[in-house]
Write a protein that holds these residues in place. Structure first.
Motif, PDB file in Angstrom:
ATOM      1  N   GLN A  16       0.811  -1.217   0.000  1.00 53.76           N
ATOM      2  CA  GLN A  16       0.000   0.000   0.000  1.00 53.76           C
ATOM      3  C   GLN A  16       0.845   1.267   0.000  1.00 53.76           C
ATOM      4  O   GLN A  16       0.312   2.366  -0.011  1.00 53.76           O
ATOM      5  CB  GLN A  16      -0.962  -0.013   1.194  1.00 53.76           C
ATOM      6  CG  GLN A  16      -2.133  -0.960   0.965  1.00 53.76           C
ATOM      7  CD  GLN A  16      -3.113  -0.990   2.122  1.00 53.76           C
ATOM      8  OE1 GLN A  16      -2.827  -0.518   3.209  1.00 53.76           O
ATOM      9  NE2 GLN A  16      -4.283  -1.557   1.887  1.00 53.76           N
ATOM     10  N   TYR A  49      -7.842  -7.579  -3.526  1.00 54.80           N
ATOM     11  CA  TYR A  49      -6.812  -6.563  -3.671  1.00 54.80           C
ATOM     12  C   TYR A  49      -6.188  -6.663  -5.060  1.00 54.80           C
ATOM     13  O   TYR A  49      -5.614  -7.705  -5.417  1.00 54.80           O
ATOM     14  CB  TYR A  49      -5.730  -6.734  -2.605  1.00 54.80           C
ATOM     15  CG  TYR A  49      -6.222  -6.419  -1.215  1.00 54.80           C
ATOM     16  CD1 TYR A  49      -6.217  -5.120  -0.731  1.00 54.80           C
ATOM     17  CD2 TYR A  49      -6.706  -7.429  -0.391  1.00 54.80           C
ATOM     18  CE1 TYR A  49      -6.675  -4.829   0.544  1.00 54.80           C
ATOM     19  CE2 TYR A  49      -7.170  -7.147   0.887  1.00 54.80           C
ATOM     20  CZ  TYR A  49      -7.156  -5.845   1.351  1.00 54.80           C
ATOM     21  OH  TYR A  49      -7.623  -5.552   2.605  1.00 54.80           O
ATOM     22  N   LEU A  63       0.263  -2.378  -5.849  1.00 53.27           N
ATOM     23  CA  LEU A  63      -1.183  -2.323  -5.694  1.00 53.27           C
ATOM     24  C   LEU A  63      -1.716  -1.229  -6.611  1.00 53.27           C
ATOM     25  O   LEU A  63      -1.216  -0.095  -6.601  1.00 53.27           O
ATOM     26  CB  LEU A  63      -1.545  -2.017  -4.236  1.00 53.27           C
ATOM     27  CG  LEU A  63      -2.954  -2.372  -3.769  1.00 53.27           C
ATOM     28  CD1 LEU A  63      -3.208  -3.866  -3.876  1.00 53.27           C
ATOM     29  CD2 LEU A  63      -3.144  -1.913  -2.327  1.00 53.27           C
ATOM     30  N   LEU A  72      -8.192  -0.799   3.769  1.00 48.69           N
ATOM     31  CA  LEU A  72      -6.849  -0.230   3.798  1.00 48.69           C
ATOM     32  C   LEU A  72      -6.223  -0.454   5.165  1.00 48.69           C
ATOM     33  O   LEU A  72      -6.907  -0.494   6.178  1.00 48.69           O
ATOM     34  CB  LEU A  72      -6.896   1.278   3.520  1.00 48.69           C
ATOM     35  CG  LEU A  72      -7.382   1.716   2.142  1.00 48.69           C
ATOM     36  CD1 LEU A  72      -7.462   3.230   2.079  1.00 48.69           C
ATOM     37  CD2 LEU A  72      -6.466   1.189   1.052  1.00 48.69           C
TER      38      LEU A  72
END
Length: 322
Positions: A16, A49, A63, A72
């Motif tokens: 992330q 995801y 990502l 998240l």
């Protein structure tokens, strides 16, 4: 790292960050093989995801944006920053996202660790927001308590102060939170009065969810329309104003019902706000406008213009003396 759930969470946290991760670097970080990394990437994809892989000697993963937003992972600083931002905006709604922002704040504060909740409260108490309109403000905790009860759905108790100053205790089945741009309202079924009611949230104190679940009743109309009708039944007045700008330039709350007029447009609507606040709200559009009716609103606009002009003249004089 042999704990698969913990490893997946760590991997997700790394992905992330806005960069591309070579498989070998991920394997080194997690102390596993690149083959395990590939299997873990497949598991994340199965969970929704959108992880994209790039070809090459090393190969890389990142990502990317997908069709839906998956959960998240936030570090402490990110969680505090988001909570403070949502709290700061909760009392002064942003058109189009007001209820969603309160729902997001309710979800975040529900899972926020105690140490972070303390930091958020400390930051909030150390800052001061610009007060709008009649100065009525809303405690974000009140909004999040109500939003959680609406989502439950869960019966809600609170103290309420009416316009005449009479204080009562209410037990309600909360239905929806509605923002008019200057104030928040709760639409709920009042169990003691056996009827639907609208409550100004800034007049609510000590709200708490009782834990008693209920099957939501059917409101006779849209919640926004229910609030509007309630406001129109209380000292509302028709407004007629023209703008030296096309309808497309108007904010959303004015755009509906605007009709072309000369080089600009003209808008007619009902207002339940005080004349001073309504004049200020029109001025905040940043567009040249003329109030045709009512006269007391035109007078409030002239008085506001005079005060602003005097304030500007005072600042200019002070600068000249300096």
């Amino acid at each position: 790292m042999t704990d698969t759930p913990a490893r997946l969470l760590t991997l997700l946290s790394l992905l992330q960050t806005p960069r591309e991760w070579p498989g070998s670097e991920l394997a080194g970080r997690l102390r596993v093989s690149t083959r395990t990394i590939r299997r873990d990437i497949d598991r994340l994809r199965e969970l929704g995801y959108p992880v994209e892989a790039t070809l090459g000697a090393e190969g890389g993963y990142r990502l990317v944006a997908g069709a839906a937003m998956p959960p998240l992972l936030l570090d402490d600083e990110e969680a505090v920053a988001i909570a403070v931002g949502l709290r700061a905006g909760a009392g002064h709604a942003v058109e189009g996202v007001e209820e969603a922002s309160v729902r997001a704040l309710a979800k975040l504060e529900q899972v926020l660790p105690g140490r972070l909740r303390h930091r958020v409260s400390a930051l909030q108490s150390a800052t001061t927001a610009v007060v709008r309109g009649d100065g009525a403000t809303v405690d974000p905790r009140t909004l999040t308590t109500m939003a959680s009860a609406v989502a439950g759905p869960e019966r809600l108790r609170f103290a309420y102060e009416a316009r005449d100053g009479v204080r009562t205790r209410r037990l309600v089945e909360p239905y929806r939170l509605v923002s008019t741009g200057s104030r928040w309202y709760l639409v709920a079924y009042d169990l003691e009065r056996e009827d639907w009611r609208t409550f100004r949230v800034d007049r609510v104190a000590e709200p708490f969810a009782t834990g008693a679940r209920f099957a939501p009743r059917a409101l006779p109309m849209d919640a926004v329309e229910f609030v509007r009708r309630g406001l129109h039944g209380r000292q509302t007045y028709p407004v007629d104003v023209s703008f030296d700008a096309p309808a497309e330039a108007l904010p959303g709350w004015l755009r509906e019902g605007a009709v072309p007029a000369g080089d600009g447009c003209r808008v007619r609507f009902e207002s339940g706000d005080s004349p001073d606040w309504q004049a200020a709200r029109l001025a905040l559009t940043g567009l040249p406008f003329t109030v045709h009716a009512p006269e007391f609103l035109a007078a409030a606009a002239r008085e506001l213009a005079a005060r602003l002009s005097a304030a500007g003249a005072g600042a200019g004089a002070a600068a000249g003396q300096g």
